[in-house]
Design a protein around this motif. Structure first.
Motif, PDB file in Angstrom:
ATOM      1  N   ASP A  51      -6.708   5.303   3.340  1.00  0.00           N
ATOM      2  CA  ASP A  51      -6.325   6.265   4.373  1.00  0.00           C
ATOM      3  C   ASP A  51      -5.119   7.101   3.964  1.00  0.00           C
ATOM      4  OD1 ASP A  51      -8.385   5.453   6.021  1.00  0.00           O
ATOM      5  OD2 ASP A  51      -7.138   4.095   7.229  1.00  0.00           O
ATOM      6  N   ILE A  52      -4.094   6.438   3.398  1.00  0.00           N
ATOM      7  CA  ILE A  52      -2.868   7.155   3.034  1.00  0.00           C
ATOM      8  C   ILE A  52      -3.125   8.134   1.892  1.00  0.00           C
ATOM      9  CG2 ILE A  52      -0.473   6.952   2.298  1.00  0.00           C
ATOM     10  CD1 ILE A  52      -0.495   4.092   3.413  1.00  0.00           C
TER      11      ILE A  52
ATOM     12  N   GLU B 128       0.820  -1.209   0.000  1.00  0.00           N
ATOM     13  CA  GLU B 128       0.000   0.000   0.000  1.00  0.00           C
ATOM     14  C   GLU B 128       0.856   1.263   0.000  1.00  0.00           C
ATOM     15  OE1 GLU B 128      -1.968  -3.414   2.195  1.00  0.00           O
ATOM     16  OE2 GLU B 128      -0.036  -2.367   2.353  1.00  0.00           O
ATOM     17  N   ASP B 129       1.897   1.293   0.852  1.00  0.00           N
ATOM     18  CA  ASP B 129       2.783   2.463   0.914  1.00  0.00           C
ATOM     19  C   ASP B 129       3.550   2.653  -0.387  1.00  0.00           C
ATOM     20  OD1 ASP B 129       2.627   3.376   3.857  1.00  0.00           O
ATOM     21  OD2 ASP B 129       2.983   1.227   4.053  1.00  0.00           O
TER      22      ASP B 129
ATOM     23  N   LYS C  48      -6.142   0.642   4.195  1.00  0.00           N
ATOM     24  CA  LYS C  48      -4.891   1.359   4.468  1.00  0.00           C
ATOM     25  C   LYS C  48      -4.533   2.260   3.291  1.00  0.00           C
ATOM     26  CE  LYS C  48       0.001   0.598   5.582  1.00  0.00           C
ATOM     27  NZ  LYS C  48       1.060  -0.410   5.846  1.00  0.00           N
TER      28      LYS C  48
ATOM     29  N   VAL D 233       1.464   4.209  -3.108  1.00  0.00           N
ATOM     30  CA  VAL D 233       1.313   5.648  -2.878  1.00  0.00           C
ATOM     31  C   VAL D 233       2.558   6.400  -3.344  1.00  0.00           C
ATOM     32  CG1 VAL D 233       1.037   7.447  -1.134  1.00  0.00           C
ATOM     33  CG2 VAL D 233      -0.323   5.342  -0.981  1.00  0.00           C
TER      34      VAL D 233
ATOM     35  N   GLU E 105      -5.112  11.068   3.168  1.00  0.00           N
ATOM     36  CA  GLU E 105      -4.283  11.962   3.979  1.00  0.00           C
ATOM     37  C   GLU E 105      -3.385  12.826   3.113  1.00  0.00           C
ATOM     38  OE1 GLU E 105      -0.844  11.733   7.473  1.00  0.00           O
ATOM     39  OE2 GLU E 105      -1.870   9.909   6.826  1.00  0.00           O
ATOM     40  N   LYS E 106      -2.847  12.232   2.048  1.00  0.00           N
ATOM     41  CA  LYS E 106      -1.934  12.960   1.168  1.00  0.00           C
ATOM     42  C   LYS E 106      -2.673  13.756   0.088  1.00  0.00           C
ATOM     43  CE  LYS E 106       2.085   9.928   1.760  1.00  0.00           C
ATOM     44  NZ  LYS E 106       3.068  10.984   2.070  1.00  0.00           N
TER      45      LYS E 106
END
Length: 252
Positions: free
Chosen positions: A232-233, A197-198, A229, A201, A236-237
């Motif tokens: 959410d990221i 997920e990270d 997840k 992004v 947020e970004k």
């Protein structure tokens, strides 16, 4: 609720339709159809014999339901090169298959050499035009298990879609992907060497597509992938994204 075949036929292109896992259909304004990494059977569980590969998303399309102009398999893993579906997808005699070079062993095992005129093996850097679709195959790092895996950049009706394929994060090779992008489709499962997920992004932050669509989650328990997840990221970004359910279409 309309069935998915009706949804595909009635969609006004250019559009993207989600099939599940890493499978997507791109439809042009003229109605031509390109499919990427369709998983339409239960062959993974049948071959692997592993409960972790039990299909958890419904099969919403049969390979005999639609005649595609182009089918692409980015690498030989069976959720991307569906050995139960690919022969039937080619049975109409007009569909063109583009697959990574390491898919040749599967083609031989399936005795599909009779379709040799319809099959093209590709590598990173290859480019072709098929009907309404301008297709470029780009670098993809899926590890030693699929050394010839590719990502796909499809240009259609003035729009550019990048399906990253199964890959880890390789920012050192990001300039090999044509830009700007209207759509980025990339995995978030983090297993088997894929973006998590990270990572997805970070890729979106660097490529700056018009919208990012996550894939490769929900089909198999063993593949993981936390779409919450990712949500959410990205939220947020404040990065643009779209979560597509099976059978959903996105108008480009």
């Amino acid at each position: 609720m309309r069935d998915f075949t009706t949804e595909i036929l009635s969609a006004k292109g250019p559009a993207i339709l989600a099939v599940g896992q890493a499978g997507y259909i791109i439809k042009s304004h003229n109605g031509q159809l390109l499919a990427i990494d369709l998983y339409l059977s239960n062959c993974v569980e049948r071959v692997e014999g592993n409960k972790g590969y039990k299909r958890l998303l419904p099969q919403i399309l049969n390979p005999s339901d639609i005649d595609f102009d182009v089918v692409i398999c980015t690498h030989p893993h069976l959720d991307h090169f569906d050995i139960d579906a690919v022969p039937e997808l080619l049975s109409n005699g007009r569909t063109k298959l583009f697959c990574s070079a390491d898919c040749e062993k599967l083609v031989h095992q399936m005795q599909m050499e009779y379709d040799s005129l319809s099959i093209t093996y590709v590598k990173s850097g290859d480019h072709c035009i098929e009907g309404d679709f301008d297709i470029m195959f780009v670098n993809c790092d899926h590890g030693a298990g699929a050394p010839d895996a590719v990502g796909v950049v499809v240009k259609v009706d003035g729009k550019t879609i990048y399906e990253a394929g199964d890959t880890c994060l390789r920012l050192d090779r990001i300039n090999e992907t044509p830009q700007p992008l209207d759509v980025l489709i990339a995995p978030i499962n983090g297993a088997y060497g894929n973006l998590n997920e990270d990572d997805c992004v970070v890729l979106a932050e660097n490529l700056k597509p018009g919208i990012t669509i996550p894939c490769h989650y929900g089909m198999f328990a063993s593949h993981h992938g936390d779409v919450g997840k990712f949500y959410d990221i990205m939220t947020e970004k404040k990065l643009p994204f779209l979560l597509m359910r099976q059978g959903e279409q996105y108008q480009l």
